[in-house]
Scaffold this motif. Structure first.
Motif, PDB file in Angstrom:
ATOM      1  N   LYS A  48       0.843  -1.202   0.000  1.00  0.00           N
ATOM      2  CA  LYS A  48       0.000   0.000   0.000  1.00  0.00           C
ATOM      3  C   LYS A  48       0.880   1.254   0.000  1.00  0.00           C
ATOM      4  CE  LYS A  48      -3.327   2.461   2.954  1.00  0.00           C
ATOM      5  NZ  LYS A  48      -4.168   2.352   4.176  1.00  0.00           N
ATOM      6  N   TYR A  49       1.902   1.243   0.827  1.00  0.00           N
ATOM      7  CA  TYR A  49       2.745   2.433   0.956  1.00  0.00           C
ATOM      8  C   TYR A  49       3.771   2.545  -0.167  1.00  0.00           C
ATOM      9  CZ  TYR A  49       0.050   3.508   4.911  1.00  0.00           C
ATOM     10  OH  TYR A  49      -1.027   3.846   5.685  1.00  0.00           O
ATOM     11  N   GLU A  50       4.188   1.426  -0.727  1.00  0.00           N
ATOM     12  CA  GLU A  50       5.020   1.491  -1.929  1.00  0.00           C
ATOM     13  C   GLU A  50       4.224   2.132  -3.062  1.00  0.00           C
ATOM     14  OE1 GLU A  50       7.878  -2.441  -1.422  1.00  0.00           O
ATOM     15  OE2 GLU A  50       5.901  -2.676  -2.321  1.00  0.00           O
ATOM     16  N   PHE A  51       2.961   1.761  -3.175  1.00  0.00           N
ATOM     17  CA  PHE A  51       2.111   2.323  -4.225  1.00  0.00           C
ATOM     18  C   PHE A  51       1.895   3.822  -4.005  1.00  0.00           C
ATOM     19  CE2 PHE A  51      -1.245   3.075  -7.120  1.00  0.00           C
ATOM     20  CZ  PHE A  51      -1.175   2.071  -8.073  1.00  0.00           C
ATOM     21  N   ILE A  52       1.588   4.197  -2.779  1.00  0.00           N
ATOM     22  CA  ILE A  52       1.383   5.621  -2.463  1.00  0.00           C
ATOM     23  C   ILE A  52       2.631   6.425  -2.804  1.00  0.00           C
ATOM     24  CG2 ILE A  52       1.100   7.267  -0.552  1.00  0.00           C
ATOM     25  CD1 ILE A  52      -0.763   5.110   0.751  1.00  0.00           C
ATOM     26  N   ARG A  53       3.783   5.906  -2.411  1.00  0.00           N
ATOM     27  CA  ARG A  53       5.057   6.615  -2.669  1.00  0.00           C
ATOM     28  C   ARG A  53       5.311   6.735  -4.171  1.00  0.00           C
ATOM     29  NH1 ARG A  53      10.465   3.964  -2.441  1.00  0.00           N
ATOM     30  NH2 ARG A  53       9.004   2.289  -2.274  1.00  0.00           N
ATOM     31  N   THR A  54       5.122   5.652  -4.910  1.00  0.00           N
ATOM     32  CA  THR A  54       5.341   5.673  -6.360  1.00  0.00           C
ATOM     33  C   THR A  54       4.397   6.652  -7.031  1.00  0.00           C
ATOM     34  OG1 THR A  54       6.130   3.386  -6.338  1.00  0.00           O
ATOM     35  CG2 THR A  54       5.366   4.254  -8.462  1.00  0.00           C
ATOM     36  N   TYR A  55       3.152   6.632  -6.633  1.00  0.00           N
ATOM     37  CA  TYR A  55       2.154   7.536  -7.202  1.00  0.00           C
ATOM     38  C   TYR A  55       2.511   9.000  -6.905  1.00  0.00           C
ATOM     39  CZ  TYR A  55      -2.401   9.472  -8.408  1.00  0.00           C
ATOM     40  OH  TYR A  55      -3.416  10.209  -8.978  1.00  0.00           O
ATOM     41  N   ASP A  56       2.833   9.285  -5.657  1.00  0.00           N
ATOM     42  CA  ASP A  56       3.187  10.664  -5.282  1.00  0.00           C
ATOM     43  C   ASP A  56       4.431  11.148  -6.028  1.00  0.00           C
ATOM     44  OD1 ASP A  56       1.025  10.833  -3.578  1.00  0.00           O
ATOM     45  OD2 ASP A  56       2.200  10.580  -1.733  1.00  0.00           O
ATOM     46  N   SER A  73       8.591   3.240 -13.313  1.00  0.00           N
ATOM     47  CA  SER A  73       8.455   3.132 -11.861  1.00  0.00           C
ATOM     48  C   SER A  73       7.219   2.308 -11.491  1.00  0.00           C
ATOM     49  CB  SER A  73       8.416   4.511 -11.199  1.00  0.00           C
ATOM     50  OG  SER A  73       7.245   5.221 -11.543  1.00  0.00           O
ATOM     51  N   PHE A  74       6.147   2.438 -12.278  1.00  0.00           N
ATOM     52  CA  PHE A  74       4.951   1.639 -12.005  1.00  0.00           C
ATOM     53  C   PHE A  74       5.156   0.181 -12.404  1.00  0.00           C
ATOM     54  CE2 PHE A  74       3.004   5.804 -11.719  1.00  0.00           C
ATOM     55  CZ  PHE A  74       2.142   5.632 -10.639  1.00  0.00           C
ATOM     56  N   VAL A  75       5.871  -0.049 -13.484  1.00  0.00           N
ATOM     57  CA  VAL A  75       6.167  -1.426 -13.900  1.00  0.00           C
ATOM     58  C   VAL A  75       7.036  -2.108 -12.842  1.00  0.00           C
ATOM     59  CG1 VAL A  75       7.280  -2.870 -15.636  1.00  0.00           C
ATOM     60  CG2 VAL A  75       5.909  -0.889 -16.354  1.00  0.00           C
ATOM     61  N   ALA A  76       8.065  -1.421 -12.375  1.00  0.00           N
ATOM     62  CA  ALA A  76       8.939  -1.991 -11.339  1.00  0.00           C
ATOM     63  C   ALA A  76       8.157  -2.264 -10.062  1.00  0.00           C
ATOM     64  CB  ALA A  76      10.109  -1.045 -11.064  1.00  0.00           C
ATOM     65  N   LEU A  77       7.259  -1.375  -9.719  1.00  0.00           N
ATOM     66  CA  LEU A  77       6.427  -1.566  -8.535  1.00  0.00           C
ATOM     67  C   LEU A  77       5.599  -2.841  -8.677  1.00  0.00           C
ATOM     68  CD1 LEU A  77       5.204  -0.517  -5.861  1.00  0.00           C
ATOM     69  CD2 LEU A  77       3.540   0.726  -7.268  1.00  0.00           C
ATOM     70  N   ALA A  78       4.986  -3.035  -9.838  1.00  0.00           N
ATOM     71  CA  ALA A  78       4.159  -4.225 -10.062  1.00  0.00           C
ATOM     72  C   ALA A  78       4.992  -5.493 -10.007  1.00  0.00           C
ATOM     73  CB  ALA A  78       3.456  -4.122 -11.410  1.00  0.00           C
ATOM     74  N   GLU A  79       6.216  -5.420 -10.499  1.00  0.00           N
ATOM     75  CA  GLU A  79       7.040  -6.626 -10.604  1.00  0.00           C
ATOM     76  C   GLU A  79       7.865  -6.921  -9.363  1.00  0.00           C
ATOM     77  OE1 GLU A  79       9.108  -6.011 -14.313  1.00  0.00           O
ATOM     78  OE2 GLU A  79       7.285  -6.394 -15.460  1.00  0.00           O
ATOM     79  N   LYS A  80       8.203  -5.899  -8.591  1.00  0.00           N
ATOM     80  CA  LYS A  80       9.100  -6.111  -7.458  1.00  0.00           C
ATOM     81  C   LYS A  80       8.526  -5.679  -6.119  1.00  0.00           C
ATOM     82  CE  LYS A  80      13.150  -5.739 -10.346  1.00  0.00           C
ATOM     83  NZ  LYS A  80      13.618  -4.833 -11.306  1.00  0.00           N
ATOM     84  N   GLY A  81       7.379  -5.023  -6.148  1.00  0.00           N
ATOM     85  CA  GLY A  81       6.792  -4.526  -4.908  1.00  0.00           C
ATOM     86  C   GLY A  81       6.062  -5.608  -4.138  1.00  0.00           C
ATOM     87  N   HIS A  82       5.551  -5.229  -3.020  1.00  0.00           N
ATOM     88  CA  HIS A  82       4.803  -6.132  -2.138  1.00  0.00           C
ATOM     89  C   HIS A  82       3.302  -5.945  -2.367  1.00  0.00           C
ATOM     90  CE1 HIS A  82       8.688  -5.592  -0.098  1.00  0.00           C
ATOM     91  NE2 HIS A  82       8.507  -6.841   0.302  1.00  0.00           N
ATOM     92  N   LEU A  83       2.883  -5.966  -3.615  1.00  0.00           N
ATOM     93  CA  LEU A  83       1.507  -5.638  -3.955  1.00  0.00           C
ATOM     94  C   LEU A  83       0.595  -6.858  -3.982  1.00  0.00           C
ATOM     95  CD1 LEU A  83       2.028  -3.122  -6.915  1.00  0.00           C
ATOM     96  CD2 LEU A  83       2.045  -2.670  -4.469  1.00  0.00           C
ATOM     97  N   GLU A  84      -0.640  -6.605  -3.640  1.00  0.00           N
ATOM     98  CA  GLU A  84      -1.711  -7.591  -3.807  1.00  0.00           C
ATOM     99  C   GLU A  84      -2.094  -7.576  -5.286  1.00  0.00           C
ATOM    100  OE1 GLU A  84      -2.919  -9.486  -1.276  1.00  0.00           O
ATOM    101  OE2 GLU A  84      -1.401  -8.541   0.007  1.00  0.00           O
ATOM    102  N   PRO A  85      -2.790  -8.625  -5.774  1.00  0.00           N
ATOM    103  CA  PRO A  85      -3.164  -8.659  -7.195  1.00  0.00           C
ATOM    104  C   PRO A  85      -3.898  -7.399  -7.687  1.00  0.00           C
ATOM    105  CG  PRO A  85      -3.496 -10.813  -6.247  1.00  0.00           C
ATOM    106  CD  PRO A  85      -3.123  -9.888  -5.110  1.00  0.00           C
ATOM    107  N   ALA A  86      -4.823  -6.876  -6.917  1.00  0.00           N
ATOM    108  CA  ALA A  86      -5.555  -5.674  -7.348  1.00  0.00           C
ATOM    109  C   ALA A  86      -4.613  -4.475  -7.492  1.00  0.00           C
ATOM    110  CB  ALA A  86      -6.685  -5.357  -6.379  1.00  0.00           C
ATOM    111  N   GLN A  87      -3.619  -4.387  -6.604  1.00  0.00           N
ATOM    112  CA  GLN A  87      -2.655  -3.293  -6.681  1.00  0.00           C
ATOM    113  C   GLN A  87      -1.721  -3.470  -7.878  1.00  0.00           C
ATOM    114  OE1 GLN A  87      -1.228  -4.085  -2.705  1.00  0.00           O
ATOM    115  NE2 GLN A  87      -1.984  -2.090  -1.975  1.00  0.00           N
ATOM    116  N   LYS A  88      -1.328  -4.716  -8.159  1.00  0.00           N
ATOM    117  CA  LYS A  88      -0.505  -4.978  -9.345  1.00  0.00           C
ATOM    118  C   LYS A  88      -1.280  -4.610 -10.603  1.00  0.00           C
ATOM    119  CE  LYS A  88       2.498  -8.579  -7.592  1.00  0.00           C
ATOM    120  NZ  LYS A  88       3.050  -9.914  -7.790  1.00  0.00           N
ATOM    121  N   PHE A  89      -2.558  -4.979 -10.639  1.00  0.00           N
ATOM    122  CA  PHE A  89      -3.416  -4.601 -11.756  1.00  0.00           C
ATOM    123  C   PHE A  89      -3.353  -3.093 -11.969  1.00  0.00           C
ATOM    124  CE2 PHE A  89      -7.293  -2.931 -13.481  1.00  0.00           C
ATOM    125  CZ  PHE A  89      -7.675  -3.814 -14.481  1.00  0.00           C
ATOM    126  N   GLU A  90      -3.527  -2.363 -10.882  1.00  0.00           N
ATOM    127  CA  GLU A  90      -3.554  -0.897 -10.959  1.00  0.00           C
ATOM    128  C   GLU A  90      -2.209  -0.344 -11.422  1.00  0.00           C
ATOM    129  OE1 GLU A  90      -5.715   2.293 -11.232  1.00  0.00           O
ATOM    130  OE2 GLU A  90      -6.590   0.495 -10.366  1.00  0.00           O
TER     131      GLU A  90
END
Length: 159
Positions: A48-56, A73-90
């Protein structure tokens, strides 16, 4: 102040969620701290916070005209972050959207990113919208290929 690790992340999350969006800017340092506090994602909140940081960061870079690397940065987040499937989708969807928004004509990459979004969360309610979007992008790709890279009513790159 006295908590640490996952407990501190949960406290940060409570504070973040209780703070109106317009007042969250002072919490930036805490948002950045979350992945360091909980490297094993015991709280389940790191993504959640990796996504918030990347977005900001993306918003800040785009507003200052620094477009380079924003999509990646969004591609790396999806591939290497701690995201749930819905967050990876986003994250994949946002990357494809940003390519289009920035005027990139790499239609194949847009299509690949949207395909990845579908694959990571096939239950997302926007699947029909994604399929329609993919058809439109494929049509744009085909039109520009037929017209030598010129969209109808457009100009060639460099004009």
């Amino acid at each position: 102040r006295e908590s640490s690790g996952a407990a501190k992340v949960r406290a940060i999350d409570s504070l973040y969620d209780a703070t109106p969006e317009s007042g969250r800017r002072p919490l930036d340092a805490l948002v950045r701290e979350v992945p360091l506090l909980d490297p094993d994602n015991e709280s389940g909140l790191v993504g959640k916070y990796e996504f918030i940081r990347t977005y900001d960061e993306a918003i800040g870079n785009l507003s200052e005209g620094r477009n380079e690397g924003v999509v990646d940065s969004f591609v790396a987040l999806a591939e290497k972050g701690h995201l749930e499937p819905a967050q990876k989708f986003e994250a994949y969807y946002d990357a494809a959207y940003l390519l289009a928004l920035l005027g990139d004509d790499d239609y194949d990459r847009m299509l690949a990113l949207l395909q990845k979004a579908q694959e990571v969360d096939p239950g997302d309610v926007r699947m029909e919208d994604i399929e329609n979007l993919k058809r439109m992008i494929a049509q744009m790709r085909d039109i520009t290929a037929q017209d030598g890279g010129i969209m109808p009513g457009g100009t060639m790159k460099g004009d």
